[in-house]
Write an enzyme that holds these catalytic residues in place. Structure first.
Site, PDB file in Angstrom:
ATOM      1  N   HIS A  58       0.773  -1.291  -0.091  1.00 42.72           N
ATOM      2  CA  HIS A  58      -0.171   0.060   0.244  1.00 42.72           C
ATOM      3  C   HIS A  58       0.803   1.270   0.003  1.00 42.72           C
ATOM      4  O   HIS A  58       1.443   1.523   0.913  1.00 42.72           O
ATOM      5  CB  HIS A  58      -0.854  -0.055   1.249  1.00 42.72           C
ATOM      6  N   GLU A  85       1.384  -0.361  -5.105  1.00 41.63           N
ATOM      7  CA  GLU A  85       0.403   0.208  -5.419  1.00 41.63           C
ATOM      8  C   GLU A  85       0.576   1.752  -5.672  1.00 41.63           C
ATOM      9  O   GLU A  85       1.439   2.526  -4.745  1.00 41.63           O
ATOM     10  CB  GLU A  85      -0.688   0.343  -4.433  1.00 41.63           C
ATOM     11  N   HIS A 100      -1.144  10.169  -3.227  1.00 45.73           N
ATOM     12  CA  HIS A 100      -2.318   9.680  -2.730  1.00 45.73           C
ATOM     13  C   HIS A 100      -3.562  10.787  -2.956  1.00 45.73           C
ATOM     14  O   HIS A 100      -4.476  10.324  -3.011  1.00 45.73           O
ATOM     15  CB  HIS A 100      -2.215   9.123  -0.934  1.00 45.73           C
ATOM     16  N   GLU A 189      -4.698   3.083  -8.472  1.00 50.15           N
ATOM     17  CA  GLU A 189      -5.891   3.653  -8.092  1.00 50.15           C
ATOM     18  C   GLU A 189      -6.158   4.756  -8.793  1.00 50.15           C
ATOM     19  O   GLU A 189      -5.220   5.852  -8.797  1.00 50.15           O
ATOM     20  CB  GLU A 189      -6.022   3.782  -6.820  1.00 50.15           C
TER      21      GLU A 189
END
Ligand code: G3P
Ligand code: CA
Length: 346
Positions: A58, A85, A100, A189
């Site tokens: 992560h 990720e 992020h 993502e």
């Protein structure tokens, strides 16, 4: 399966302080590739393609190093990650970069750059003034350096590492091999796709173009695509056979039957899978009944739910629920828990 016999590699997986030192020395993709790519398979670890949960790093290894950095990704790979990720956002000139959030103050030194002081602004949907990626060109972003986002974690590496483009992050993964002997995969993502669409950015095209450039847009590529917005996943379903993962923060209104029409799995908050008393909520079984993988987040050894005495107990509890992978800030702890589990099963 042979009985577990700790090797030097196993000890490294459980020795984060030592590995943190190695991570600081590894600053460039080329240098880290030559120095740290595993040379042989760990025979004590079951293959991730043979029904053992995936270890998804992560944001890299943010338990030890600033998130989304080459050094962090490399550390996670050495610690046993199967996938790394990247969270993706846009720059002003349309480059996908790995952050992020689209605000920069938490994870970069932007506040220390006087030349960007007048770029600080307020935006709808964000509390307080900040600096935002969509107001910076890639060239400007490249003058910033990454910082640890958690106050209680080590800040020894703050200011050392640059912000990565998605293309650079893919290059980190390509050619690397996991401790299990498989290609390292990526798990991008899409952050705020509707917001970025409102600014004129095409998230699907930008992301799929980068994957195509890497030759990782084809079925069988080691790629999962995730989003909290179902719209972009529904649209992508008609354009790619790469596995799509619907992220879930709440259980309200969730229909596994509907998700299975456009996605291959769910990425739920781990809190959705079990009650505070340790009882399964049935979400894992419901997802599996519709052929959906279950990859919960986020496993943080320094933020354990009070019911678990240590990280291994938490991982074991969720592995027993039948999950298919874990997003974790501490890939070494997930790896150690899986090794111990394999040893117990003998
Ligand atoms: O993407 C899975 C998990 O990372 C979702 O949480 O906020 O860390 O992106 P976040
Ligand atoms: Ca994420």
């Amino acid at each position: 399966m042979t009985a577990l016999r700790p090797t030097r590699r196993h000890l490294l997986a459980a020795a984060p302080a030592f590995m943190a030192g190695a991570g600081l020395a590894a600053c460039t993709p080329q240098a880290t590739r030559e120095k740290h790519t595993p040379k042989s398979k760990d025979s004590a670890m079951p293959d991730p393609h043979n029904n053992r949960p995936l270890i998804i790093a992560h944001r890299g290894a943010p338990g030890y190093l600033p998130e989304h950095t080459v050094a962090g990704y490399d550390m996670a790979i050495r610690m046993g990650a199967d996938y790394i990720e990247p969270d993706l956002v846009f720059t002003k000139d349309g480059h996908l970069i790995v952050r992020h959030d689209h605000y920069l103050s938490d994870t970069t030194d932007v506040a220390d750059h006087p030349e960007f002081a007048d770029r600080k602004t307020e935006k709808t949907g964000h509390e307080g003034a900040d600096w935002f990626t969509e107001d910076f060109t890639l060239k400007e972003i490249k003058t910033l350096r990454a910082r640890q986002a958690f106050a209680a974690r080590s800040h020894a590496a703050d200011g050392k590492f640059e912000i990565l483009t998605f293309a650079q992050m893919i290059a980190v993964a390509k050619g690397r091999t996991s401790l299990s002997g498989n290609p390292i995969g990526i798990y991008p993502e899409t952050k705020l796709p509707s917001y970025f669409k409102s600014l004129g950015f095409d998230f699907e095209k930008a992301m799929m173009d980068e994957l195509a450039n890497a030759g990782w847009d084809r079925p069988g590529s080691p790629v999962f695509i995730q989003s909290f917005e179902d719209g972009i996943l529904r649209s992508l379903r008609g354009k790619t056979e790469l596995p799509l993962i619907m992220l879930l923060e709440k259980a309200d209104g969730v229909s596994m039957k509907d998700i299975a029409t456009y996605a291959n799995g769910i990425g739920p908050s781990k809190a959705l899978l079990a009650t505070m008393e340790g009882q399964s909520t049935g979400m894992v079984e419901a997802a599996h009944a519709h052929g959906l993988k279950v990859h919960p987040w986020t496993f943080r050894s320094d933020h354990l739910p009070g019911v678990f005495p240590n990280a291994q107990a938490e991982f074991d509890f969720f592995f027993d629920l039948g999950i298919d992978g874990v997003f974790t800030d501490f890939a070494n702890d997930a790896y150690a828990a899986l090794l111990a589990r394999a040893a117990r099963k003998g």
